[in-house]
Design an enzyme around this catalytic site. Structure first.
Site, short mmCIF file in Angstrom:
data_model
loop_
_atom_site.label_atom_id
_atom_site.label_comp_id
_atom_site.label_asym_id
_atom_site.label_seq_id
_atom_site.Cartn_x
_atom_site.Cartn_y
_atom_site.Cartn_z
N LYS A 264 14.06 -8.88 22.39
CA LYS A 264 14.42 -7.61 21.75
C LYS A 264 13.72 -6.46 22.46
O LYS A 264 12.49 -6.36 22.43
CB LYS A 264 13.97 -7.60 20.27
CG LYS A 264 14.54 -6.39 19.54
CD LYS A 264 13.81 -6.08 18.26
CE LYS A 264 12.81 -4.97 18.40
NZ LYS A 264 13.33 -3.65 18.76
N GLY B 240 3.24 -3.98 22.45
CA GLY B 240 3.51 -2.84 21.59
C GLY B 240 2.23 -2.37 20.94
O GLY B 240 1.14 -2.63 21.45
N GLU C 257 -0.03 -8.00 23.72
CA GLU C 257 -0.50 -6.92 24.61
C GLU C 257 -0.37 -5.64 23.81
O GLU C 257 0.74 -5.16 23.57
CB GLU C 257 0.37 -6.85 25.87
CG GLU C 257 0.30 -8.08 26.75
CD GLU C 257 -1.07 -8.29 27.36
OE1 GLU C 257 -1.85 -7.33 27.48
OE2 GLU C 257 -1.38 -9.45 27.70
N CYS D 173 0.17 2.36 28.58
CA CYS D 173 -0.98 1.78 27.86
C CYS D 173 -2.25 1.84 28.69
O CYS D 173 -3.34 1.76 28.14
CB CYS D 173 -0.66 0.35 27.45
SG CYS D 173 -0.15 -0.66 28.84
N GLU E 198 -5.47 5.95 19.59
CA GLU E 198 -4.50 6.06 20.68
C GLU E 198 -3.49 7.17 20.37
O GLU E 198 -2.85 7.14 19.32
CB GLU E 198 -3.77 4.73 20.85
CG GLU E 198 -2.89 4.70 22.08
CD GLU E 198 -2.09 3.41 22.22
OE1 GLU E 198 -1.55 2.94 21.21
OE2 GLU E 198 -2.00 2.89 23.34
#
Ligand code: NDP
Length: 481
Positions: free
Chosen positions: A174, A227, A249, A283, A385
């Protein structure tokens, strides 16, 4: 209006419920495609197709599997321009970046794992004295679930599916519902390459529907997810009681540490890139810049001057350095963090606002590259973040102090160090709580190396043979001679 379709059992198909989600071009703010709003029924069909294809795919010699993957890589290269444009339109990133980084890396991923599997040897252990030999066989798991984010859409999608397929698994994947276009185009290329039906299945739709259905499916024993940390936590909560194998991750809040003895121009030039590449939506971006005090003012002045000269604009124009951020919602999140930084006592040195681009992109979602100073190292702006074009500058005096700053967040993905003092570079690197450390460079990637984060940045490692180990189950066989 283009209608994206799911790729199940080798066919492009509409979602069972025939519902669609609007897909926006972030540079114009306009609706331009429809994405399947798939649900458990579509995931069920995909899992059934993958299960049916698995025995033959697992029995296909690794060399043949590799050849098919190389064919897909060739097709990605042949369609570079079309894929790059689609990525730029879907995500808002500069076309140049998609053409030189995202799409070439997608074909490298297929090529890398299509060949790596040929070198993935099993281990043997001879027991001296006892006269026995152990050999370890690695079996593919069956159906692997691969879920990827929107920031590097085809790049990260292929980074997951390539090792899974090479190892002999069939895949239900997905892509992010925010950026589905290149995964859809990849399904066409897989058909053209002759990938057998059911080996790769791509189900489009929302994370809380499609992603959750893949994660919870009892016949999907392995999940690879990239994600946000909050989503990773939800996935782990579902998968852990089912004893699924998990690779996570997740997010990062990466330090960029600049010592006074660094190669100044190199550090400065690379810091622009590591702060604002892909609008700061990588990231691995270094969003917290720590500068040793003797160079603080010089660095700040030169950095801010360079940031002011970066062109924010139409992603399809060659001169654009920063395109649109991925969505209106994400833009609001970034702007709210800039507001928070103000409330926390930060000074905005440049940027700090939305950018209105003229013409075709007047309705788009653009944020000025933003530099902030004067914040405590442990405030929310410096520990959460933001995932946008926002960096903070903080001076430091000692190695010990900067290590404390760098390691103070829950994240531990990547870090960068700039110094000419080699012993110090290694000493600091080893004390940083980060899965990936760059010294005097940034984002230099060797696909053979372990990739992943410590602490809340993830569980497990991708890359090289690590990923092939993850996508296989080890079985030891002991033979008494
Ligand atoms: P999200 O966590 O929101 O989404 C990632 C994927 O998971 C999407 O496909 C999403 O679908 C899906 N998803 C959402 N909810 C669920 C659920 N309940 N169950 C299963 N799947 C779900 O991340 P973003 O797409 O916003 O990506 C940005 C994040 O990714 C940042 O935190 C960034 O640091 C991280 N990242 C980490 C990298 C690494 O290597 N460590 C690399 C790149 C990014 P949908 O789009 O429909 O929500």
């Amino acid at each position: 209006m283009q209608k994206i379709q799911n790729y199940i059992n080798g066919q492009l198909v509409a979602p069972v419920a025939e519902q669609y989600i609007d897909n926006y071009n972030p540079a114009t703010g306009r609706l331009y495609a429809l994405i399947p709003d798939s649900d458990e029924q579509d995931v069920e069909q995909a899992v059934q197709a993958a299960r049916a294809a698995f025995p033959a795919w697992a029995a296909t010699p690794a060399e043949k599997r590799g050849q098919l993957m190389l064919r897909i890589a060739d097709l990605i290269d042949e369609h570079l321009e079309r894929l790059a444009e689609a990525e730029s339109i879907d995500n808002g990133k500069p076309l140049k970046l998609a053409r030189t980084v995202d799409i070439p890396r997608a074909s490298s991923n297929m090529r890398f794992y299509g060949t790596a599997i040929q070198h993935f040897a099993s281990e043997a252990h001879y027991m001296e004295g006892t006269e026995a030999i152990n050999y370890t066989v690695r079996h593919p798991h069956g159906v692997a679930g691969c879920i990827s984010p929107w920031n590097l859409p085809l790049y990260l999608f292929t980074w997951k599916i390539a090792p899974a397929l090479a190892a002999g698994n069939c895949v239900v994947a997905k892509p992010s519902e925010v950026t589905p276009m290149t995964a859809y185009l990849l399904s066409e290329l897989c058909m053209e390459a002759g990938l057998p039906p059911g080996v790769l299945n791509i189900v489009h739709g929302y994370g809380h529907k499609v992603g959750a259905a893949i994660t919870a499916h009892p016949k999907v024993p392995v999940i690879s997810f990239t994600g946000g940390t909050a989503t990773g936590r939800t996935i782990a909560a579902t998968a852990a009681p089912m004893f699924k194998k998990l690779s996570l991750e997740l997010g990062g809040k990466n330090p960029n540490i600049i010592f006074a003895d660094c190669d100044f121009n190199n550090a400065l030039h690379t810091a622009i890139h590591s702060s604002f590449a892909n609008q700061g939506q990588i990231c691995l971006c270094g969003s917290r810049i720590f500068i040793e005090r003797p160079r603080y003012d010089k660095f700040k002045t030169a950095f801010v001057e360079k940031v002011k000269s970066l062109t924010v604009g139409d992603p399809l124009e060659e001169g654009t350095r920063l395109g649109a951020v991925v969505s209106g919602q994400h833009m609001q999140k970034i702007l709210s963090y800039i507001e928070l930084a103000r409330r926390e006592g930060g000074t905005i040195l440049t940027g700090g606002h939305q950018v209105q681009v003229e013409g075709r992109c007047s309705g788009g979602w653009f944020v000025a590259p933003t530099v902030i100073e004067g914040l405590p190292y442990n405030c929310r702006t410096n520990t959460e973040e933001i995932f946008g074009p926002v960096v903070t500058l903080t001076p430091f005096d000692t190695e010990e102090e900067v290590l404390g700053y760098a390691n103070c967040t829950d994240y531990g993905l990547a870090a960068t160090i700039w110094t000419q003092n080699l012993p110090r570079a290694h000493r600091v690197a080893h004390q940083l709580q980060a899965g990936i450390v760059w010294i005097n460079t940034w984002l230099l990637r060797d696909l053979r190396t372990p990739f992943g984060g410590m602490k809340h940045s993830g569980v497990g490692r991708e890359g090289g043979f690590e990923a092939l180990r993850f996508f296989t189950e080890a079985q030891n066989v002991c033979v008494k001679l």
